[in-house]
Design a protein around this motif. Structure first.
Motif, PDB file in Angstrom:
ATOM      1  N   TRP A 115       0.836  -1.206   0.000  1.00 11.89           N
ATOM      2  CA  TRP A 115       0.000   0.000   0.000  1.00 11.89           C
ATOM      3  C   TRP A 115       0.871   1.256   0.000  1.00 11.89           C
ATOM      4  CZ3 TRP A 115      -0.768   4.029   3.516  1.00 11.89           C
ATOM      5  CH2 TRP A 115      -1.869   4.831   3.261  1.00 11.89           C
ATOM      6  N   LEU A 116       1.929   1.247   0.800  1.00 11.34           N
ATOM      7  CA  LEU A 116       2.845   2.397   0.827  1.00 11.34           C
ATOM      8  C   LEU A 116       3.554   2.579  -0.512  1.00 11.34           C
ATOM      9  CD1 LEU A 116       4.445   2.085   4.365  1.00 11.34           C
ATOM     10  CD2 LEU A 116       2.940   3.897   3.551  1.00 11.34           C
ATOM     11  N   SER A 117       3.888   1.469  -1.171  1.00 16.19           N
ATOM     12  CA  SER A 117       4.517   1.557  -2.486  1.00 16.19           C
ATOM     13  C   SER A 117       3.564   2.168  -3.508  1.00 16.19           C
ATOM     14  CB  SER A 117       4.959   0.180  -2.941  1.00 16.19           C
ATOM     15  OG  SER A 117       5.508   0.236  -4.226  1.00 16.19           O
ATOM     16  N   ALA A 118       2.280   1.835  -3.395  1.00 15.39           N
ATOM     17  CA  ALA A 118       1.281   2.382  -4.310  1.00 15.39           C
ATOM     18  C   ALA A 118       0.908   3.818  -3.946  1.00 15.39           C
ATOM     19  CB  ALA A 118       0.029   1.514  -4.311  1.00 15.39           C
ATOM     20  N   ASN A 119       1.129   4.221  -2.706  1.00 16.21           N
ATOM     21  CA  ASN A 119       0.793   5.569  -2.225  1.00 16.21           C
ATOM     22  C   ASN A 119       2.043   6.211  -1.602  1.00 16.21           C
ATOM     23  OD1 ASN A 119      -2.192   5.419  -2.619  1.00 16.21           O
ATOM     24  ND2 ASN A 119      -1.922   3.692  -1.212  1.00 16.21           N
ATOM     25  N   PRO A 120       3.015   6.664  -2.411  1.00 16.82           N
ATOM     26  CA  PRO A 120       4.276   7.149  -1.855  1.00 16.82           C
ATOM     27  C   PRO A 120       4.143   8.441  -1.038  1.00 16.82           C
ATOM     28  CG  PRO A 120       4.216   7.498  -4.222  1.00 16.82           C
ATOM     29  CD  PRO A 120       3.004   6.703  -3.861  1.00 16.82           C
ATOM     30  N   ASP A 121       3.033   9.154  -1.188  1.00 19.22           N
ATOM     31  CA  ASP A 121       2.862  10.399  -0.438  1.00 19.22           C
ATOM     32  C   ASP A 121       2.221  10.171   0.933  1.00 19.22           C
ATOM     33  OD1 ASP A 121       0.581   9.596  -1.797  1.00 19.22           O
ATOM     34  OD2 ASP A 121      -0.283  11.611  -1.752  1.00 19.22           O
ATOM     35  N   ARG A 122       1.928   8.928   1.277  1.00 22.65           N
ATOM     36  CA  ARG A 122       1.267   8.611   2.545  1.00 22.65           C
ATOM     37  C   ARG A 122       2.278   8.079   3.552  1.00 22.65           C
ATOM     38  NH1 ARG A 122      -4.357   8.235   1.428  1.00 22.65           N
ATOM     39  NH2 ARG A 122      -4.563   8.413   3.686  1.00 22.65           N
ATOM     40  N   ARG A 123       1.849   8.021   4.823  1.00 20.17           N
ATOM     41  CA  ARG A 123       2.684   7.532   5.914  1.00 20.17           C
ATOM     42  C   ARG A 123       2.191   6.161   6.369  1.00 20.17           C
ATOM     43  NH1 ARG A 123       3.414  12.745   9.816  1.00 20.17           N
ATOM     44  NH2 ARG A 123       4.991  13.744   8.507  1.00 20.17           N
ATOM     45  N   PRO A 124       3.049   5.405   7.075  1.00 14.46           N
ATOM     46  CA  PRO A 124       2.582   4.108   7.593  1.00 14.46           C
ATOM     47  C   PRO A 124       1.391   4.240   8.530  1.00 14.46           C
ATOM     48  CG  PRO A 124       4.959   4.197   7.648  1.00 14.46           C
ATOM     49  CD  PRO A 124       4.490   5.562   7.249  1.00 14.46           C
ATOM     50  N   SER A 125       1.314   5.353   9.262  1.00 18.04           N
ATOM     51  CA  SER A 125       0.187   5.521  10.177  1.00 18.04           C
ATOM     52  C   SER A 125      -1.126   5.753   9.426  1.00 18.04           C
ATOM     53  CB  SER A 125       0.462   6.692  11.129  1.00 18.04           C
ATOM     54  OG  SER A 125       0.645   7.884  10.398  1.00 18.04           O
ATOM     55  N   ASP A 126      -1.079   6.060   8.120  1.00 15.55           N
ATOM     56  CA  ASP A 126      -2.288   6.267   7.330  1.00 15.55           C
ATOM     57  C   ASP A 126      -2.845   4.959   6.758  1.00 15.55           C
ATOM     58  OD1 ASP A 126      -1.931   8.969   7.730  1.00 15.55           O
ATOM     59  OD2 ASP A 126      -0.894   9.284   5.824  1.00 15.55           O
ATOM     60  N   PHE A 127      -2.142   3.866   6.963  1.00 21.73           N
ATOM     61  CA  PHE A 127      -2.551   2.580   6.393  1.00 21.73           C
ATOM     62  C   PHE A 127      -3.921   2.190   6.953  1.00 21.73           C
ATOM     63  CE2 PHE A 127      -2.312  -2.175   6.536  1.00 21.73           C
ATOM     64  CZ  PHE A 127      -2.479  -2.368   5.173  1.00 21.73           C
ATOM     65  N   PRO A 128      -4.876   1.884   6.072  1.00 25.29           N
ATOM     66  CA  PRO A 128      -6.238   1.601   6.544  1.00 25.29           C
ATOM     67  C   PRO A 128      -6.414   0.189   7.104  1.00 25.29           C
ATOM     68  CG  PRO A 128      -6.171   1.491   4.156  1.00 25.29           C
ATOM     69  CD  PRO A 128      -4.815   1.944   4.615  1.00 25.29           C
ATOM     70  N   GLY A 129      -5.372  -0.577   7.240  1.00 26.94           N
ATOM     71  CA  GLY A 129      -5.514  -1.964   7.679  1.00 26.94           C
ATOM     72  C   GLY A 129      -5.474  -2.052   9.136  1.00 26.94           C
TER      73      GLY A 129
END
Length: 123
Positions: free
Chosen positions: A109-123
Motif C-alpha cells: 500500500w505504501l509503495s502504491a501511495n508514496p505520499d502517505r505515511r505508515p500511520s495512514d494505512f487503513p488496515g
C-alpha cells in the motif's frame, strides 16, 4: 582584463606566486637534505614541485572561470536505469504468518501511495 587588477585579484595573484615559490623552495631544501643522505627526502624532492604545479593549475582554473571561458559540460548519464513504479503484490498468504502478511500488505500500500505515511494505512 581589468577585473584581474582589483585588490582581491592582485592579492590572489601574489598569494599564488608565493605558494609556488614556497613549494619550489621546499623542494630545493628537500633535495639538499636528500643529497646529504636522508633517503626519505627524495620523495619530498619530487612532491613539492608537484604541489607547485597544482597551485598553478588551480589558479589558472580560477582565472578561466572568472573570465567565463570554461566550456560547458554535457549532463552526465544517469547512474542507473529508471525504476518503474508498478505496485507490488505480496507473495505471502495469510495462512503462513498473518502478522507478516499484514506487514506486506502495508508495504504494498505504501509503495502504491508514496505520499502517505505508515500511520495512514487503513488496515
Amino acid at each position: 582584463m581589468r577585473q584581474f587588477f582589483t585588490t582581491r585579484w592582485v592579492l590572489g595573484h601574489v598569494l599564488a606566486l608565493a605558494g609556488v615559490a614556497v613549494c619550489l623552495l621546499a623542494g630545493r631544501w628537500q633535495y639538499q637534505r636528500a643529497a646529504a643522505g636522508n633517503m626519505l627526502s627524495w620523495a619530498y624532492t619530487v612532491q613539492w614541485p608537484l604541489f607547485a604545479l597544482f597551485v598553478i593549475f588551480l589558479w589558472a582554473r580560477a582565472v578561466r572561470d572568472a573570465r567565463g571561458t570554461r566550456a560547458p559540460r554535457p549532463a552526465p548519464p544517469p547512474l542507473r536505469p529508471p525504476v518503474s513504479r508498478a505496485p507490488a503484490t505480496p507473495a505471502v498468504s495469510d495462512e503462513d504468518d498473518p502478522e507478516l502478511a499484514q506487514y506486506n500488505r502495508m508495504l504494498a500500500w505504501l509503495s502504491a501511495n508514496p505520499d502517505r505515511r505508515p500511520s495512514d494505512f487503513p488496515g
